[in-house]
Design a protein around this motif. Structure first.
Motif, PDB file in Angstrom:
ATOM      1  N   ARG A  42      83.770  -6.556   8.649  1.00 49.36           N
ATOM      2  CA  ARG A  42      83.463  -5.071   8.725  1.00 49.36           C
ATOM      3  C   ARG A  42      84.065  -4.319   7.717  1.00 49.36           C
ATOM      4  N   LEU A  82      82.851  -0.104  17.249  1.00 47.06           N
ATOM      5  CA  LEU A  82      81.193   0.078  16.460  1.00 47.06           C
ATOM      6  C   LEU A  82      81.338   1.698  16.595  1.00 47.06           C
ATOM      7  N   ALA A 113      74.216  -6.415   7.208  1.00 49.25           N
ATOM      8  CA  ALA A 113      75.221  -6.583   6.596  1.00 49.25           C
ATOM      9  C   ALA A 113      74.794  -6.283   5.457  1.00 49.25           C
TER      10      ALA A 113
END
Length: 365
Positions: free
Chosen positions: A94, A19, A352
């Motif tokens: 993701r 990340l 998100a």
């Protein structure tokens, strides 16, 4: 520290690395730009041929099959290596959810568009309705890349703890079987069978390639390109493309050529436009077929005869036009949730949703 604590710590560390922000080298986007331009040019030539236009040099189109998609999938693997370190749920949210969603949406839009066009032979599928019904099991011929990436990421995630040679050897055999025609389904599954190896290879050696890229010089690219073009010409001239290993080896060489060429081009401001296109591969990929299909249908409907001098340049003109239209559509609709990004109700949370609204514009992001 207990074994469980050690495992959790390792998982947290891997996720943190995956990340963490990373600076992307210019040559990576340049390579993706080369690949997407070749994909659009291929489709422009293909649809002109289906519309009855005799395009001089069209034979070069299949000769580049060893270059376009192996390079595209290799670069997607280079950029996807860190994501595979995530847990699968995080990986899906993701990377994969957006691709699955966009595949369904844009296949539907494409089929509606085809249904509105006058009947032509431009689309080899039985019918737009059948294509939509079977989109989960028979990948769409224009948008199969969006189908393949989630599948490839899943395979990579499931085999990430395996010794590197095992999945690479298995997928290399599959690639050879499909590229030589020993295995054949007459669907996009053939292409996925051919190119999975290059995605997994990039996941394993992408870091090494990124470290070596700055040392590449122009003569490396020149020697590799001459070697690749010579072997490709010889392969198609002698008719040995169906011999096992031939196209597979050419594809490996093509990836090396593409990387070397992209590194050299990325150092020249003149090619910044190619690098920019490499940052917009997603909208270009999903939109470009629409204007090409429309032009092809118009040629068929009017019965117009395209003179040879025009036919020589028409694929390049249509390629540029399709890319320009795709970028224009993206600029106009990029902030509309659900067009190029996940709609808010499908995102796992507000943060998100904001991230997806910003939206990736390249197929590997």
């Amino acid at each position: 520290m207990t074994a469980n604590e050690d495992t959790r710590t390792g998982a947290v560390t891997a996720a943190s690395v995956a990340l963490a922000p990373v600076v992307r080298e210019r040559w990576i986007d340049t390579a993706k730009g080369i690949a997407i331009v070749l994909v659009v040019l291929y489709h422009a030539t293909m649809y002109l041929g289906l519309a009855g236009v005799d395009v001089p040099g069209a034979r070069a189109n299949p000769m580049l099959e060893t270059f376009r998609m192996p390079l595209f999938f290799f670069m997607s693997g280079v950029l996807g290596a860190r994501a595979v370190a995530l847990g699968y749920r995080a990986l899906f949210h993701r990377r994969l959810a957006l691709l699955v969603y966009l595949y369904a949406v844009w296949v539907a839009l494409q089929q509606v568009f085809l249904a509105l066009l006058p009947p032509t032979s431009l689309e080899p599928e039985p019918s737009p309705l059948w294509s939509f019904i079977t989109l989960a099991v028979i990948p769409n011929e224009n948008l199969w890349f969006l189908y393949a990436l989630p599948l490839f990421f899943t395979i990579a995630w499931l085999t990430r703890s395996w010794p590197a040679l095992v999945p690479l050897a298995l997928t290399a055999v599959v690639s050879v079987l499909f590229s030589s025609g020993i295995l054949e389904t007459d669907t996009a599954w053939d292409k996925m069978g051919r190119y999975l190896f290059f995605f997994l290879l990039a996941l394993r050696i992408g870091g090494t390639v990124r470290r070596l890229a700055p040392s590449i010089r122009w003569w490396h690219a020149a020697v590799l390109a001459v070697f690749y073009l010579g072997l490709t010409g010889l392969t198609f001239a002698t008719g040995i493309r169906g011999v096992p290993l031939v196209l597979f080896v050419l594809s490996l060489l093509a990836v090396a050529v593409g990387v070397a060429l992209a590194v050299i081009m990325s150092r020249m401001p003149f090619f910044d436009v190619v690098r920019h296109l490499g940052t917009r591969t997603l909208p270009i990929y999903v939109v470009h077929a629409f204007p090409l299909l429309a032009v092809g249908a118009l040629i068929v409907a009017t019965g117009v005869s395209v003179p040879t001098p025009v036919a020589m340049t028409l694929p390049v003109v249509l390629c540029a036009l399709a890319i320009a239209i795709a970028l224009g559509v993206h600029r106009l609709l990029r902030d509309v949730p659900g067009v190029f990004t996940l709609p808010r109700f499908l995102t796992p949370g507000r943060s998100a949703a904001r991230r997806e609204t910003a939206g990736p514009t390249t197929l590997a992001d």
